[in-house]
Design a protein around this motif. Structure first.
Motif, mmCIF file in Angstrom:
data_model
loop_
_atom_site.group_PDB
_atom_site.id
_atom_site.type_symbol
_atom_site.label_atom_id
_atom_site.label_comp_id
_atom_site.label_asym_id
_atom_site.label_seq_id
_atom_site.Cartn_x
_atom_site.Cartn_y
_atom_site.Cartn_z
ATOM 1 N N THR A 49 0.821 -1.202 0.000
ATOM 2 C CA THR A 49 0.000 0.000 0.000
ATOM 3 C C THR A 49 0.863 1.264 0.000
ATOM 4 O O THR A 49 2.054 1.218 0.304
ATOM 5 C CB THR A 49 -0.924 -0.015 1.230
ATOM 6 N N SER A 64 -4.324 4.022 2.796
ATOM 7 C CA SER A 64 -5.342 3.148 2.201
ATOM 8 C C SER A 64 -5.074 1.693 2.528
ATOM 9 O O SER A 64 -3.917 1.259 2.576
ATOM 10 C CB SER A 64 -5.376 3.321 0.679
ATOM 11 N N ALA A 67 -5.205 0.578 -1.886
ATOM 12 C CA ALA A 67 -4.443 1.157 -2.994
ATOM 13 C C ALA A 67 -3.023 0.606 -3.040
ATOM 14 O O ALA A 67 -2.526 0.022 -2.073
ATOM 15 C CB ALA A 67 -4.418 2.678 -2.869
ATOM 16 N N TRP A 139 -13.359 0.751 -3.648
ATOM 17 C CA TRP A 139 -12.344 1.475 -2.853
ATOM 18 C C TRP A 139 -11.664 2.583 -3.651
ATOM 19 O O TRP A 139 -11.203 3.563 -3.070
ATOM 20 C CB TRP A 139 -11.259 0.508 -2.347
ATOM 21 N N ASP A 142 -13.091 6.349 -3.507
ATOM 22 C CA ASP A 142 -12.856 6.983 -2.206
ATOM 23 C C ASP A 142 -11.381 7.315 -2.011
ATOM 24 O O ASP A 142 -11.043 8.376 -1.476
ATOM 25 C CB ASP A 142 -13.324 6.064 -1.074
ATOM 26 N N PHE A 143 -10.498 6.402 -2.436
ATOM 27 C CA PHE A 143 -9.072 6.659 -2.232
ATOM 28 C C PHE A 143 -8.590 7.838 -3.062
ATOM 29 O O PHE A 143 -7.891 8.720 -2.554
ATOM 30 C CB PHE A 143 -8.231 5.428 -2.570
ATOM 31 N N ASP A 147 -7.065 11.226 -1.455
ATOM 32 C CA ASP A 147 -5.690 11.618 -1.763
ATOM 33 C C ASP A 147 -5.642 12.986 -2.435
ATOM 34 O O ASP A 147 -4.765 13.804 -2.150
ATOM 35 C CB ASP A 147 -5.065 10.559 -2.673
ATOM 36 N N GLN A 191 -3.080 4.097 -10.130
ATOM 37 C CA GLN A 191 -3.475 2.814 -9.539
ATOM 38 C C GLN A 191 -3.631 1.727 -10.605
ATOM 39 O O GLN A 191 -3.261 0.567 -10.380
ATOM 40 C CB GLN A 191 -4.775 2.975 -8.752
ATOM 41 N N SER A 224 -6.315 8.264 6.687
ATOM 42 C CA SER A 224 -6.503 7.266 5.635
ATOM 43 C C SER A 224 -7.886 7.402 5.033
ATOM 44 O O SER A 224 -8.840 7.862 5.690
ATOM 45 C CB SER A 224 -6.319 5.847 6.185
ATOM 46 N N ALA A 225 -7.996 6.994 3.785
ATOM 47 C CA ALA A 225 -9.281 7.058 3.095
ATOM 48 C C ALA A 225 -10.324 6.195 3.786
ATOM 49 O O ALA A 225 -11.513 6.530 3.813
ATOM 50 C CB ALA A 225 -9.105 6.611 1.644
ATOM 51 N N ASP A 226 -9.897 5.086 4.368
ATOM 52 C CA ASP A 226 -10.837 4.141 4.972
ATOM 53 C C ASP A 226 -11.460 4.701 6.245
ATOM 54 O O ASP A 226 -12.656 4.501 6.498
ATOM 55 C CB ASP A 226 -10.112 2.830 5.266
ATOM 56 N N ARG A 281 -11.753 -6.279 2.579
ATOM 57 C CA ARG A 281 -10.304 -6.092 2.704
ATOM 58 C C ARG A 281 -9.567 -7.417 2.517
ATOM 59 O O ARG A 281 -8.577 -7.500 1.775
ATOM 60 C CB ARG A 281 -9.978 -5.490 4.066
#
Length: 498
Positions: A49, A64, A67, A139, A142-143, A147, A191, A224-226, A281
């Motif tokens: 990641t 993330s 990612a 995901w 959102d990531f 970012d 990505q 973090s994005a999560d 995940r």
């Protein structure tokens, strides 16, 4: 995981190469060839990641859970794919060859990836890219938004963003997505390239009969994005700041424990959603690797919780996880769980019971074998079991030579000599420890690359007691020699691990 085998632990960043950091380019393929030539069946790496250069490049501190790390993208592969020209690689800044300067590498690769994106856009519609975006939309959107917003708002903490953006108001997010569309698309492209290059490298390893062991941190940092996307799954206050954070009590590495500072999970919130985020995940990670090591596995049974205002981890407490319900749901979702449980540190009977129930192998580290519990300790080879992974050391330990020269006291050295049956010099101790591991009844042995090379403390990957000077080690370009290859292959064959 029940075949007698062995492998090497080395992260991608530690590979040699021309661009200041190991990546998924030619040197990764050469390393896979070396593993195949020496009959190694595993290549264990650290998390893939993204990293934060401001946190010393730690792969365990990522914005993330899903990612990929852009720094691992190979510029040479971008040239092969026609997204860069060879001339683009000629302007490489002067970067150290023996260690990673994460900030300098990040600045250099950011420019290359922007250049590659411009060429990618000029090509027009790309069906494969569109399929990638659709497949990972759960995901990816959102990531890239997190970012982008992080940069857009000057890298301030996300709880300091405008309230409607912080709280993910739908209309406010649509407006900002429209305004920042080009920045979002650049990050989606990055990505896509990361995952394309990773898929190629993993396929090559598979063709060489080399399986990849990935690593998954149990926790995520607040930034973090999560956590931004799913605040209900973490112990946050009304202002969206953490109330309780993660760590471990005093241990082998520190008298005051380890204060990691990540927000801990709100297991009630996760349970209400049938652990959907955790299942997503795990599904994602198991799609990337052949085997997955879960770091700090015991935190999925009970975890050490510390006040967010604490300065050390000493005054925390153990908190329970709805472990039977959680693992019951996991077991129903996955027909097979190729998971290694990192079971080092304070391990209680309930953790062992979960590992036994779901047939999850644990770890035996030989550097821990010569302490005060000698000769009864479980880390000693004569006390090993088949269903486990044996390591001379891990990325968190000193190298074997560094341990012998700088950490082992007279009693530990006496126990070592008594066990091995003779005196061994510091120059030879690494291979004697490797031999002990290979002789073990355990099905699988993993050797850090530094121990294979007999390197000292300066080659240590990480020291958990400090945040400085970690994660920088790199393999020298000519370190893998024919004599080394023969020696490892012969030992692997001698102990029936080929």
């Amino acid at each position: 995981m029940n075949l007698r085998s062995s492998g090497i632990l080395m992260h991608l960043t530690s590979l040699p190469g021309l661009f200041g950091i190991g990546d998924m380019g030619p040197q990764a393929y050469r390393f896979a060839d070396f593993l195949a030539q020496t009959h190694q069946r595993y290549w264990q790496i650290l998390p893939l990641t993204p990293i934060d250069p401001d946190h010393n490049g730690s792969p365990y501190h990522s914005p993330s859970a899903f990612a990929g790390n852009p720094l691992l993208i190979s510029p040479e592969r971008l040239v092969q794919d026609g997204l860069l020209d060879a001339a683009d690689l000629a302007a490489v800044p002067e970067l150290p060859a023996d260690r990673v300067d994460f900030s300098a590498v990040n600045a250099f690769k950011e420019k290359l990836l922007e250049r590659a994106y411009d060429r990618f856009k000029a090509r027009g519609r790309d069906a494969e890219y569109e399929r990638f975006c659709r497949r990972h939309t759960g995901w990816l959107d959102d990531f890239v938004l997190f970012d982008t917003l992080k940069s857009y708002y000057g890298n301030v903490s996300w709880d300091q963003w405008p309230v409607k953006i912080r709280d993910r108001d739908a209309k406010a997010l649509l407006a900002v997505q429209s305004e920042l569309a080009e920045h979002l698309n650049l990050r989606r492209f990055v990505q896509y390239i990361f995952y394309s290059q990773w898929a190629d490298l993993r396929r090559y390893c598979g063709q060489k009969q080399v399986r990849i062991i990935g690593d998954m941190p149990i926790y995520l940092p607040y930034e973090s994005a999560d956590v931004w996307r799913h605040p209900q799954f973490f112990k946050l206050g009304k202002n969206k700041r953490p109330r309780r954070v993660s760590g471990v009590p005093p241990d082998y590495f520190s008298d005051t424990g380890q204060l990691w500072g990540h927000p801990v999970y709100n297991w009630d919130g996760l349970q209400k959603k049938d652990y959907a985020w955790w299942i997503q995940r795990l599904e994602h990670q198991l799609g990337l690797f052949d085997v997955l090591r879960i770091d700090h596995f015991r935190g999925l049974v009970a975890y050490w919780e510390v006040s967010a205002a604490a300065k050390t981890a000493v005054n925390g407490k153990w908190m329970p996880v709805p472990v039977d319900d959680f693992f019951g749901k996991i077991a129903k979702h996955f027909a097979y769980l190729p998971i290694i449980a990192e079971d080092l540190g304070t391990i209680t009977a309930d953790v062992r019971e979960v590992m036994c129930r779901y047939r999850l192998p644990g770890m035996r580290v030989l550097l821990f074998a010569f302490g005060e519990d000698f000769p009864d300790g479980s880390f000693l080879p004569h006390n090993h079991i088949r269903h486990c992974f044996v390591y001379t050391g891990t990325h968190d330990n000193n190298t074997v030579r560094g341990w012998f020269e700088n950490e082992a006291d007279k009693k530990a050295k006496k126990r070592w000599r008594s066990y091995i049956g003779r005196n061994v010099s510091a120059a030879n101790i690494s291979w004697e420890m490797i031999r002990l591991a290979m002789m073990s009844v355990a099905d699988t042995v993993i050797i850090p690359m530094q121990d294979l090379l007999g390197l000292g403390a300066d080659a240590r990957m990480n020291d958990p007691s400090t945040t400085k000077g970690n994660w920088h080690w790199r393999l020298e370009n000519d370190a893998i020699t024919k004599p080394l290859t023969r020696r490892l292959r012969n030992m692997t064959e001698t102990y029936g691990r080929s």
